[in-house]
Design a protein around this motif. Sequence first.
Motif, PDB file in Angstrom:
ATOM      1  N   THR A   7       0.841  -1.193   0.000  1.00 31.14           N
ATOM      2  CA  THR A   7       0.000   0.000   0.000  1.00 31.14           C
ATOM      3  C   THR A   7       0.879   1.248   0.000  1.00 31.14           C
ATOM      4  OG1 THR A   7      -1.807  -1.116   1.161  1.00 31.14           O
ATOM      5  CG2 THR A   7      -1.795   1.283   1.212  1.00 31.14           C
ATOM      6  N   ASP A   9       1.141   5.336   0.257  1.00 30.03           N
ATOM      7  CA  ASP A   9       0.489   6.553   0.734  1.00 30.03           C
ATOM      8  C   ASP A   9       1.073   7.706  -0.082  1.00 30.03           C
ATOM      9  OD1 ASP A   9      -1.200   8.077   2.617  1.00 30.03           O
ATOM     10  OD2 ASP A   9       0.721   8.888   3.301  1.00 30.03           O
ATOM     11  N   SER A 248      -7.143   8.732   2.241  1.00 26.71           N
ATOM     12  CA  SER A 248      -6.116   8.666   3.275  1.00 26.71           C
ATOM     13  C   SER A 248      -6.101  10.001   4.011  1.00 26.71           C
ATOM     14  CB  SER A 248      -4.752   8.373   2.650  1.00 26.71           C
ATOM     15  OG  SER A 248      -3.758   8.240   3.653  1.00 26.71           O
ATOM     16  N   ARG A 252      -4.653  12.677   0.940  1.00 26.76           N
ATOM     17  CA  ARG A 252      -3.768  11.838   0.142  1.00 26.76           C
ATOM     18  C   ARG A 252      -4.505  10.575  -0.298  1.00 26.76           C
ATOM     19  NH1 ARG A 252       1.666  12.945   0.591  1.00 26.76           N
ATOM     20  NH2 ARG A 252       2.301  10.764   0.551  1.00 26.76           N
ATOM     21  N   ALA A 254      -4.407   6.394  -0.427  1.00 28.41           N
ATOM     22  CA  ALA A 254      -3.823   5.117  -0.012  1.00 28.41           C
ATOM     23  C   ALA A 254      -4.102   4.139  -1.143  1.00 28.41           C
ATOM     24  CB  ALA A 254      -4.453   4.629   1.296  1.00 28.41           C
TER      25      ALA A 254
END
Length: 338
Positions: A7, A9, A248, A252, A254
Amino acid sequence: MPRLSHTFDITAVDREVVERIVAALHEVARSCRFDGRGWLLTPDAPTLARLDRRADELGLLDSEEALRLREDRRRAAEELGGGGADTPAEAEELAVAASQTALQLQRGRHLAPRSHYLLAELSPEGVPLEPADDEEKGWSGTGLTITSWDEAGTTSVEFAMPDTVGAQGDPVTWGTVTHDAPAGLLTWTARVRLPGRGAWLRSAEGTLEVDTGAWYEAAARGRDTPPARVRATHSLAEVTAWLSPSPSADGRWAVEAVLDVRGRGVFRPLVAAAFWAVTASFRRQDRRNAGKEGGEPTTRERLDQTARAWDRIARNAPRIPELLHEVAEAMAEAPARD
């Protein structure tokens, strides 16, 4: 079955910015001009250097690396012209190093349906390179045929490598790239059939799909179906990879990246064992590299580098259309060759 996931970010990019970038890319395509033999005209060296520096500022290009590659190509051309090769193999190696990629409009009007182009490597004298080995001729050039061009609708381009228009034989790699603007969908299909015995082992096909609308929906609220997906099929295995964003912190993204490999039929345990062996080898190498001064970066470090590179591009994304406008102007004003 074997699966890898990670994942990221990363910095988000506004959808309106993406749409402006796509529009600017279309402008670059429209600005291309061709000489009397159909070869694409390119900006002069000072203009290219300026554009390289601008692209470097935005994180799109390493201008020092681009300069190094041009210098390497120039030196190779000088050695080739000065008889610096002692053997045919060395001459071929220098010829490849001195070549540069070029696009030739071979039939039709630029961007008109049924127009046909050739993507090839040109020698310093402007002659397309031909591999010395007949078995490698499948990689000598790629033909591009526009089947539709509607920037507000559907744009579709077929490709075949080698270029088979007007020639006998089948391509080694062929497929279609389609952009459906109203749906925000990019689709890339490809098939590969390498020459030689054992066609069932030398053939594969795959599809890449990117749904822009679904991406931003998933980034805002989450979504079960990944909006960016790759599917590849071989006689031995099926490979699926996908990217799936979700909201996120601080606006942001994710983004979950997943690679799934599944053997087919009786090959299922064999593929699983091979996949496990490869990933175990990577982990052992990572453990050896971890903390070693001057050593190769670990897989985790490479992933972090990729995320940082994306963040730099994403932060500068609103400035990319301006750069592309400059590229379009430079292409429209590219000087004719002597």
